[in-house]
Design a protein around this motif. Sequence first.
Motif, mmCIF file in Angstrom:
data_model
loop_
_atom_site.group_PDB
_atom_site.id
_atom_site.type_symbol
_atom_site.label_atom_id
_atom_site.label_comp_id
_atom_site.label_asym_id
_atom_site.label_seq_id
_atom_site.Cartn_x
_atom_site.Cartn_y
_atom_site.Cartn_z
ATOM 1 N N MET A 161 0.843 -1.186 0.000
ATOM 2 C CA MET A 161 0.000 0.000 0.000
ATOM 3 C C MET A 161 0.884 1.244 0.000
ATOM 4 S SD MET A 161 -3.076 0.988 2.679
ATOM 5 C CE MET A 161 -3.970 -0.512 2.346
ATOM 6 N N ASP A 162 0.510 2.234 -0.792
ATOM 7 C CA ASP A 162 1.287 3.467 -0.892
ATOM 8 C C ASP A 162 1.364 4.178 0.459
ATOM 9 O OD1 ASP A 162 1.426 2.886 -3.550
ATOM 10 O OD2 ASP A 162 0.413 4.696 -4.249
ATOM 11 N N GLN A 163 2.503 4.808 0.748
ATOM 12 C CA GLN A 163 2.654 5.553 1.997
ATOM 13 C C GLN A 163 1.661 6.699 2.065
ATOM 14 O OE1 GLN A 163 4.636 4.607 4.612
ATOM 15 N NE2 GLN A 163 3.404 6.164 5.673
ATOM 16 N N SER A 164 1.376 7.328 0.926
ATOM 17 C CA SER A 164 0.415 8.438 0.927
ATOM 18 C C SER A 164 -0.968 7.954 1.341
ATOM 19 C CB SER A 164 0.360 9.093 -0.456
ATOM 20 O OG SER A 164 -0.089 8.167 -1.429
ATOM 21 N N VAL A 165 -1.305 6.720 0.969
ATOM 22 C CA VAL A 165 -2.594 6.141 1.348
ATOM 23 C C VAL A 165 -2.614 5.858 2.850
ATOM 24 C CG1 VAL A 165 -4.089 4.124 1.055
ATOM 25 C CG2 VAL A 165 -3.067 5.220 -0.945
ATOM 26 N N LYS A 166 -1.510 5.292 3.361
ATOM 27 C CA LYS A 166 -1.425 5.037 4.807
ATOM 28 C C LYS A 166 -1.542 6.336 5.596
ATOM 29 C CE LYS A 166 1.559 0.977 4.265
ATOM 30 N NZ LYS A 166 2.921 0.430 4.504
ATOM 31 N N ASP A 167 -0.902 7.390 5.094
ATOM 32 C CA ASP A 167 -0.970 8.685 5.773
ATOM 33 C C ASP A 167 -2.399 9.226 5.777
ATOM 34 O OD1 ASP A 167 1.753 8.499 6.143
ATOM 35 O OD2 ASP A 167 2.262 9.890 4.519
ATOM 36 N N ALA A 168 -3.094 9.068 4.648
ATOM 37 C CA ALA A 168 -4.476 9.548 4.552
ATOM 38 C C ALA A 168 -5.387 8.773 5.500
ATOM 39 C CB ALA A 168 -4.977 9.418 3.110
ATOM 40 N N LEU A 169 -5.141 7.459 5.619
ATOM 41 C CA LEU A 169 -5.927 6.636 6.540
ATOM 42 C C LEU A 169 -5.721 7.086 7.983
ATOM 43 C CD1 LEU A 169 -5.505 3.047 5.073
ATOM 44 C CD2 LEU A 169 -7.666 4.169 5.610
ATOM 45 N N ALA A 170 -4.480 7.417 8.330
ATOM 46 C CA ALA A 170 -4.191 7.865 9.686
ATOM 47 C C ALA A 170 -4.846 9.216 9.969
ATOM 48 C CB ALA A 170 -2.684 7.953 9.893
ATOM 49 N N ARG A 171 -4.889 10.064 8.948
ATOM 50 C CA ARG A 171 -5.431 11.410 9.120
ATOM 51 C C ARG A 171 -6.959 11.404 9.172
ATOM 52 N NH1 ARG A 171 -3.169 13.835 4.667
ATOM 53 N NH2 ARG A 171 -1.167 13.523 5.669
ATOM 54 N N TRP A 172 -7.578 10.542 8.331
ATOM 55 C CA TRP A 172 -9.043 10.478 8.249
ATOM 56 C C TRP A 172 -9.491 9.016 8.378
ATOM 57 C CZ3 TRP A 172 -6.545 13.182 4.047
ATOM 58 C CH2 TRP A 172 -6.529 14.566 4.215
#
Length: 199
Positions: free
Chosen positions: A1-12
Amino acid sequence: MDQSVKDALARWPDVPAVYGWLSLDARGRWRLHPQGQSAQGGPGESITNSQILEFINRNYEHDEAGRWYFQNGPQRVFLRLDAAPYTLRLSDDNRSLLTHTNAVIDTVEAWKLDDAGQLYAMTSLGAGIVLDRDLPPLLEKLATDSGAPLLDALADLPRGGTIQAAFPGAYPAAPLSLIAQENVAQELGFDPDPRPQAA
């Protein structure tokens, strides 16, 4: 999974999932359903943008209930599977199998042949259907654990019976059994058409 996707999941973390907008056909093609109506069975529209396809491929996952989805940033997009979670094809050198997402299959734990003549493999990544154009050459390569051509042994395989099938040089012998096409999703452990869960 892309890091940007993981970051978005953590944020929202609580973005609601969506259903009905995406499907995967039997040939491993992602299809968009612009009205969110994949459950109605239509073919949808082909996704052809290579960057979008690569993004979907990298962020394709499943949950513990066997529901497959594309993680689009913080949002899960559950999808309809027309055949199986993966479509498998022979590698360019014909020595292994690859998924439609271009992942190499390391192991085959079991083979399933349905009553429509379609071959499935249970792999470490999940269940996959063998691409129709690659089925004849793959069947030619498969052999029983004694080295006999698998095609010869299949003629005598009774319903409910199992034989060992190997892809010499790629995958050691694993059990092959016959299944009814209507039971494929249940026996291979995936939800072919996830729906929203009742509150």
